[in-house]
Design an enzyme around this catalytic site. Structure first.
Site, short mmCIF file in Angstrom:
data_model
loop_
_atom_site.label_atom_id
_atom_site.label_comp_id
_atom_site.label_asym_id
_atom_site.label_seq_id
_atom_site.Cartn_x
_atom_site.Cartn_y
_atom_site.Cartn_z
N HIS A 91 -1.96 5.91 -13.00
CA HIS A 91 -2.96 5.86 -14.08
C HIS A 91 -4.31 6.16 -13.45
O HIS A 91 -4.87 5.33 -12.73
CB HIS A 91 -2.97 4.49 -14.75
CG HIS A 91 -1.74 4.24 -15.55
ND1 HIS A 91 -1.18 2.99 -15.70
CD2 HIS A 91 -0.96 5.09 -16.26
CE1 HIS A 91 -0.11 3.08 -16.49
NE2 HIS A 91 0.04 4.35 -16.83
N HIS A 131 -1.37 -0.50 -9.40
CA HIS A 131 -2.11 -0.31 -10.65
C HIS A 131 -3.25 -1.32 -10.75
O HIS A 131 -3.40 -2.20 -9.91
CB HIS A 131 -1.17 -0.50 -11.85
CG HIS A 131 -0.20 0.60 -12.04
ND1 HIS A 131 -0.34 1.57 -13.00
CD2 HIS A 131 0.95 0.91 -11.38
CE1 HIS A 131 0.67 2.42 -12.94
NE2 HIS A 131 1.48 2.04 -11.96
N GLU A 184 -0.97 -5.20 -10.34
CA GLU A 184 -2.10 -4.95 -11.24
C GLU A 184 -3.28 -5.64 -10.58
O GLU A 184 -3.38 -6.87 -10.59
CB GLU A 184 -1.86 -5.54 -12.64
CG GLU A 184 -0.70 -4.92 -13.39
CD GLU A 184 -1.00 -3.54 -13.99
OE1 GLU A 184 -2.15 -3.07 -13.88
OE2 GLU A 184 -0.07 -2.94 -14.56
N GLU A 216 -7.67 4.01 -12.77
CA GLU A 216 -7.61 2.76 -12.02
C GLU A 216 -8.13 2.99 -10.59
O GLU A 216 -7.38 2.95 -9.62
CB GLU A 216 -6.18 2.22 -12.09
CG GLU A 216 -5.80 1.89 -13.54
CD GLU A 216 -4.30 1.72 -13.79
OE1 GLU A 216 -3.52 1.72 -12.84
OE2 GLU A 216 -3.92 1.58 -14.98
ZN LIG Z 1 -1.78 1.31 -14.59
#
Ligand SMILES: [Zn+2]
Ligand SMILES: *[C@@H]1O[C@H](CO)[C@@H](O)[C@H](O)[C@H]1NC(C)=O
Ligand SMILES: *[C@@H]1O[C@H](CO)[C@@H](O)[C@H](O)[C@H]1NC(C)=O
Ligand SMILES: *[C@@H]1O[C@H](CO)[C@@H](O)[C@H](O)[C@H]1NC(C)=O
Length: 442
Positions: A175, A302, A377, A178
């Site tokens: 992504h 992430h 995350e 990020e």
């Molecule tokens: Zn992500």
């Protein structure tokens, strides 16, 4: 008079080289109290591309974050108020936070000019990797794990102190917005090469580290040049020009499109027309298959939300070695919290977030049978979201590195990653080791 068509084409091309501004775009932190409130938010998430959710509405979510354009704020606040849903404004004007995100200039052939209080664009990250390979020719080699739609390399480094070691693999920035994940893994690379901490040095020597700072280089480039909050890849996928990009963390061939994925190309979690429809996921999967059987640990990096997630995203059943992974992960998150008190939640994807499938991590676990697979995350929990300010970049990178080194330590205590057995040490070394073991025992 300029014909209308030409005029609109001119406007489009103008728009595509101007950097999009987020003036007065607001980040809301929403605090749903019950499932009904979550449902209201979920309907919005599933149907309306105008609202950019940074943390999506899920049954267990303590909070949900969403960005609204100035013109849609009235509608969003109206919906929240009508349903009695509490919210706070985390950032009134996210453009201000973007203006504070220092983007650095890396000086070619000067690896010490890379700094940890700023972000760097893709070309400079790649130039730094190339320079590392030149600076440390016996340890660092450049690896190309695949290619993007626009023809960029998915470039990374292999750090190795010799043949025959087991692999730790890091995939980052799937992504593209990020950014904190990119800097954190670059910091890890730097630590593995320069740290004098004995545990970090031992980890560097004992494994082959494959580290890829961006698995979505087109998206990452676009976050720097065009649209800071771009999340997907950059392949045109729809009927109209605005429909660009597939969510690469929904596109893997593991329960593809079963849960938490959109079929509408305008949405941020669009899973693509089919599993592995995208060059980025397809080429990376081929590369990963070539390492099959050699990977001990796989980390999918992430942000945000401070979570360490364990496969699978289709079920909360404790499949495979779930409890080992959980215990190892929890302890490592304890180590993460030591430096700055940052707290992470560890658990199965479904339990901690929601049902989501097509994940890189799930595919790696299911198809490559890697013993330890985690999805990080990183920071934070809704204050800055994807716009972590410069002074918090280094702390985030440091604690993340602490936790990765501790993951190895904990894994060993649970009988994983004992790669010493498979390293082809010379006979002499084996004798030295045996003597050391004997001395410890006696
Ligand atoms: Zn992500
Ligand atoms: C943002 O909002 C402020 C306060 O309402 C206003 O003065 C300003 O003109 C707005 N900026 C833009 C670029 O719309
Ligand atoms: C979830 O996915 C895994 C991997 O594909 C599979 O083995 C398992 O049976 C699935 N469980 C459910 C409940 O769908
Ligand atoms: C260990 O190294 C020797 C000599 O280099 C080689 O012949 C042998 O195949 C290696 N063994 C393993 C398990 O890699």
């Amino acid at each position: 008079m300029i014909p209308k068509l030409i005029l609109s084409l001119l406007l489009i091309s103008f728009a595509s080289c101007e950097k999009f501004r987020f003036d007065n775009y607001t980040l809301y932190k929403i605090l749903p109290k019950n499932l009904n409130e979550v449902k209201v938010l979920k309907n919005l998430y599933d149907s309306d591309a105008r609202f950019d959710f940074w943390k999506h509405p899920a049954p267990n979510a303590e909070y949900v974050t969403v960005v609204s354009a100035p013109k849609d704020k009235g509608e969003l606040e109206g919906l929240l108020n009508r349903n009695g849903i509490s919210f706070e404004i985390a950032m009134q004007n996210i453009q201000e936070a973007m203006d504070k995100e220092t983007v650095g200039q890396y000086t070619r052939s000067n690896i010490r000019s890379m700094r940890w209080d700023r972000y760097y664009p893709i070309e400079q990250v790649y130039a730094w990797l190339d320079d590392l390979a030149r600076e440390y020719p016996s340890l660092v080699t450049i690896e190309i794990a695949g290619h993007s739609y626009e023809g960029r390399d998915i470039k990374g480094v292999k750090i190795s102190h010799g043949e025959g070691r087991r692999i730790i693999f890091l995939e980052t920035n799937t992504h593209s917005r990020e950014w904190i994940a990119v800097t954190s893994v670059c910091y890890l690379i730097n630590e593995l090469l320069t740290s004098t901490d004995p545990e970090t040095m031992a980890a560097a020597r004992e494994f082959d580290w494959y580290i890829f700072p961006s698995a979505n280089p087109d998206g990452f480039a676009w976050t720097h040049t065009g649209y800071r909050l771009w999340r997907k890849n950059r392949r045109p996928v729809g009927q109209n020009l605005e429909e660009i990009g597939v969510d690469l963390n929904r596109n893997w061939n593991s329960n593809w499109l079963v849960w938490g994925s959109a079929i509408d190309p305008s949405l941020i979690n669009y899973a693509g027309p089919g599993p592995f429809s995208e060059p980025e996921t397809r080429t990376l999967a081929t590369y990963l298959r070539s390492l099959k059987g050699r990977i001990d640990m796989y980390l999918s990096m992430h942000a945000a939300g401070q979570m360490l997630l364990i496969p699978y995203g289709n079920t909360s059943e404790p499949l495979d070695n779930y409890y080992d992974a959980l215990n190892i992960g929890r302890r490592a998150m304890g180590a993460l919290s030591v430096r700055y008190g940052t707290e992470y939640t560890t658990g199965n994807v479904v339990e901690v977030i929601d049902r989501i499938t097509g994940l890189t991590a799930d595919w790696v676990k299911e198809h490559l049978k890697v013993p330890l697979v985690y999805m990080y995350e990183l920071r934070d929990k809704g204050t800055y979201g994807h716009l972590i300010p410069p002074e918090l970049i280094l702390p985030s990178a440091e604690e993340t590195t602490d936790s990765i080194i501790d993951l190895i330590h904990q894994a060993k205590r649970f009988g994983y990653m004992n790669s010493g057995n498979s390293i082809n040490v010379s006979f002499g070394m084996k004798i030295v080791c045996s003597i050391m073991v004997l001395r410890k025992l006696l």
